[in-house]
Design an enzyme around this catalytic site. Structure first.
Site, PDB file in Angstrom:
ATOM      1  N   PHE A  11      -4.521  36.727  32.653  1.00 20.24           N
ATOM      2  CA  PHE A  11      -5.402  37.408  31.703  1.00 20.24           C
ATOM      3  C   PHE A  11      -4.538  38.102  30.666  1.00 20.24           C
ATOM      4  CE2 PHE A  11      -7.927  40.974  30.115  1.00 20.24           C
ATOM      5  CZ  PHE A  11      -9.048  40.272  29.678  1.00 20.24           C
ATOM      6  N   ASP A  24       3.714  40.437  30.180  1.00 23.09           N
ATOM      7  CA  ASP A  24       2.510  41.192  29.877  1.00 23.09           C
ATOM      8  C   ASP A  24       2.381  42.286  30.938  1.00 23.09           C
ATOM      9  OD1 ASP A  24      -0.022  42.257  29.734  1.00 23.09           O
ATOM     10  OD2 ASP A  24      -1.015  40.341  29.360  1.00 23.09           O
ATOM     11  N   LYS A  70      -2.843  49.758  28.642  1.00 23.70           N
ATOM     12  CA  LYS A  70      -3.722  50.557  29.508  1.00 23.70           C
ATOM     13  C   LYS A  70      -3.260  52.005  29.776  1.00 23.70           C
ATOM     14  CE  LYS A  70      -6.499  46.971  31.586  1.00 23.70           C
ATOM     15  NZ  LYS A  70      -6.064  45.591  31.366  1.00 23.70           N
TER      16      LYS A  70
HETATM   17  C1  LIG Z   1      -6.398  44.581  30.384  1.00 23.92           C
HETATM   18  C2  LIG Z   1      -5.376  43.543  30.123  1.00 23.92           C
HETATM   19  C3  LIG Z   1      -5.204  42.965  28.866  1.00 23.92           C
HETATM   20  C4  LIG Z   1      -6.141  43.232  27.703  1.00 23.92           C
HETATM   21  O1  LIG Z   1      -6.071  44.542  27.261  1.00 23.92           O
HETATM   22  P1  LIG Z   1      -7.182  45.067  26.227  1.00 23.92           P
HETATM   23  O2  LIG Z   1      -6.760  46.480  25.950  1.00 23.92           O
HETATM   24  O3  LIG Z   1      -8.497  44.950  26.921  1.00 23.92           O
HETATM   25  O4  LIG Z   1      -7.109  44.200  25.026  1.00 23.92           O
HETATM   26  C5  LIG Z   1      -4.159  42.072  28.677  1.00 23.92           C
HETATM   27  N1  LIG Z   1      -3.331  41.761  29.689  1.00 23.92           N
HETATM   28  C6  LIG Z   1      -3.456  42.297  30.919  1.00 23.92           C
HETATM   29  C7  LIG Z   1      -2.489  41.917  31.983  1.00 23.92           C
HETATM   30  C8  LIG Z   1      -4.488  43.194  31.179  1.00 23.92           C
HETATM   31  O5  LIG Z   1      -4.633  43.702  32.414  1.00 23.92           O
END
Ligand SMILES: *Cc1c(COP(=O)(O)O)cnc(C)c1O
Length: 409
Positions: free
Chosen positions: A141, A226, A255
């Site tokens: 994700f 990420d 986050k």
């Molecule tokens: C939550 C998340 C995202 C997306 O972040 P947003 O602030 O919702 O755009 C991308 N990568 C990972 C691993 C995430 O947990």
């Protein structure tokens, strides 16, 4: 002067909001530490942390102070100017990591978008137009923009939104042979979550990350981690790459960085950063003084041995207690994760029922998360009080008793 506020309730959601979410039946109105209160005054224990965002719990006094102090000074100046909080936060982030340079944005998706654009630009500048392929992993994700849903490895998020951007390949996670098959001279980047968060709190194997690092070096591809979910202390290290001793070329984080205020960052080295020269990329709000002032306070508190060691210790405690509950009720086949990013995987008897257990937890006044249909996810405050953690676990056991009774009945 204060502005008159209208009375609203959960029912308004269904009338005035785009129906892309299905929020809980109550509306939270106040939070303090790891407790949350709804409109009726019901008190809940929060082990969800706003989906791994509220790294210092709700309304941490130091964050409230940083935000209000900055709110009384300067909110926004645009990128025609730089600003002190952004410069200080960038200094802190580069001092604490492999990186020399920072690009600020507002969300995880935007940080990833910047990372992927950087990777394509670096490859284009150095090797030419044909080196643009991005390799990602199945079930990953990376956000919800059109580009990042297509880089993410969950087709349900990218279907129905028109032609896909090309040059993106997906391979199974933790499968080094598949990565070796897929990577080539045309690859500009490999993007990975060191622990896949949304799709089940699944950690990478040590040998996998080491192997992917070596493949990226061999093919001049940037390794992008990420760390939107795993970053800023969540795993007991400031960033999860430190757990593995495998250093990426680019790291994205969001986050927990703002503790609830929207801010994200892409970190990289001097050699790659220089490819995003003046005018190549930008954002209106990214790096704004309010967001960066909060980020600065978050980092100052979390990046201390006390807090990080506490995350490790509390994570071990939480996993141990969950394993005990799992055995007592014959519920989990595995409890995994790192630090305070924990996934409890339901066993064969309860597959697909994570949502039902999460709903039972809410009835027991406890907030937990799911990560896919089979995994209950915990991402509490990194500074959660022991008493709150224990009370949360006691409520979770109540939820399990209800859930197991119903599931068997
Ligand atoms: C939550 C998340 C995202 C997306 O972040 P947003 O602030 O919702 O755009 C991308 N990568 C990972 C691993 C995430 O947990």
């Amino acid at each position: 002067m204060s502005i008159q506020q209208a009375q609203v309730s959960r029912a308004d959601f269904d009338q005035v909001m785009v129906p892309n979410y299905a929020p809980a039946g109550f509306v939270p109105v106040r939070g303090e530490g790891s407790r949350l209160w709804d409109q009726s005054g019901r008190e809940l224990i929060d082990l969800s942390g706003g989906i791994a965002v509220n790294g210092l719990g709700h309304c941490h006094p130091a964050l409230v102070a940083a935000l209000t102090a900055q709110a009384n000074k300067l909110w926004h100046v645009s990128n025609i100017f730089t600003n002190e909080p952004a410069l200080r936060l960038a200094r802190s982030l580069t001092a604490a990591t492999f990186a020399d340079r920072v690009f600020f944005s507002n969300s995880g998706a935007e940080a990833n978008e910047a990372a992927l654009k950087l990777a394509r630009k670096v490859a284009s500048d150095r090797f030419g137009e044909q080196k643009y392929e991005i390799i990602s992993t199945l079930n990953s994700f990376h956000g919800r923009t059109v580009f990042t849903v297509n880089v993410g490895g969950q087709p349900k998020y990218s279907e129905g939104f028109g032609p896909r951007p090309t040059g993106i390949t997906h391979v199974p996670y933790n499968d080094l042979a598949a990565m070796e098959q897929a990577i080539s001279e045309r690859t500009c980047a490999v993007i990975l979550e060191p622990i896949q968060g949304e799709s089940g709190v699944l950690p990478a194997d040590q040998a996998y990350l080491e192997g992917v690092r070596a493949l990226c070096d061999k093919y001049d591809a940037l390794l992008v981690f990420d760390e939107v979910q795993t970053g800023v202390g969540r795993t007991g290290k400031l960033f999860a790459y430190e757990l593995y001793g495998v250093t990426p070329d680019v790291l994205t984080t969001a986050k927990s960085l703002g503790g609830g205020f929207p801010v994200s960052a892409m970190l990289t080295t001097n050699a790659y950063a220089e490819h995003l020269s003046v005018g190549t990329h930008g954002t209106t709000f990214g790096g704004n003084p309010l967001a960066c002032a909060v980020g600065e306070a978050v980092l100052a508190i979390i990046n201390t041995p006390d807090v990080l060691n506490g995350v490790t210790a509390k994570g071990e405690y939480l996993r141990k207690k969950l394993r005990e509950l799992g055995e007592k009720y014959n519920l989990f086949e595995q409890v995994r994760g790192a630090g305070l990013l924990v996934g409890a995987v339901l066993n064969a008897d309860y597959k697909g029922q994570a949502g039902a257990l999460m709903a039972a937890a809410e009835r027991a006044d406890l907030l937990v998360l799911v990560a896919g249909p089979d995994v209950i996810r915990f991402a509490p405050s990194l500074v959660i009080e022991q008493a709150d953690l224990d009370e949360g676990l006691a409520r979770f056991e109540q939820a399990i008793i209800e859930f197991v009774g119903q599931a068997k009945a």
